[in-house]
Structure formats: structure tokens, C-alpha cells
Design an enzyme around this catalytic site. Structure first.
Site, PDB file in Angstrom:
ATOM      1  CE1 TYR A  73      35.722 -42.856 -10.561  1.00  0.00           C
ATOM      2  CE2 TYR A  73      34.265 -42.301  -8.739  1.00  0.00           C
ATOM      3  CZ  TYR A  73      35.416 -42.071  -9.462  1.00  0.00           C
ATOM      4  OH  TYR A  73      36.265 -41.067  -9.075  1.00  0.00           O
ATOM      5  CB  SER A  85      36.724 -41.065  -5.506  1.00  0.00           C
ATOM      6  OG  SER A  85      35.487 -40.390  -5.479  1.00  0.00           O
TER       7      SER A  85
END
Length: 77
Positions: free
Chosen positions: A31, A18
Site C-alpha cells: 500500500y 496518502s
């Protein structure tokens, strides 16, 4: 799968990470850290496998607007 790719001197490993792996985001520290780890791991693997015929690709998409991300009050890359 990797031993078979190395034996035939051909293959392509692909993993999804990501854009969050490149910067910290409010309330998303864990995350972001996990995606940074994926990015660095694959970078090391890419360097380790250089010249073997096995390619390594890291996909880093941005956030997608979904009901889960609608609650985020911070900008999302």
C-alpha cells in the site's frame, strides 16, 4: 481530459494518495509503495505541465479510524 485542458490552457488535475506514501508501515508495504508511486508520478506530471495553465494537486490524507483499520497494531499517521 488532459488534451482538452491543454487546448484551453486551463484545468486542474487532482488525485488522492496518502501520508503512507512518505513512509513504510508494518504490514502495509505494498500500500505504501503504491501511494509513493502516485506521489512521484504526480510530481513529475506537475513539473511537466508547469507553464501550461494546468495545475496538478496531490491530496495526502492520513488514516481514518474505521473497522478495517482498527486491527492495525502500528501507529497510523
Amino acid at each position: 481530459a488532459l488534451p482538452d485542458m491543454l487546448a484551453r490552457k486551463s484545468g486542474h488535475l487532482v488525485a488522492v494518495s496518502s501520508l503512507a506514501g512518505y513512509t513504510g508501515l508494518p504490514s502495509e508495504s505494498a500500500y505504501c509503495a503504491s501511494k509513493a508511486a502516485v506521489n512521484v508520478y504526480l510530481d513529475g506530471l506537475r513539473r511537466h505541465l508547469r507553464g501550461t495553465g494546468v495545475l496538478v494537486t496531490t491530496l495526502c490524507p492520513g488514516f481514518v479510524k474505521t473497522p478495517m483499520t482498527e486491527k492495525n497494531e502500528h501507529p497510523m499517521p
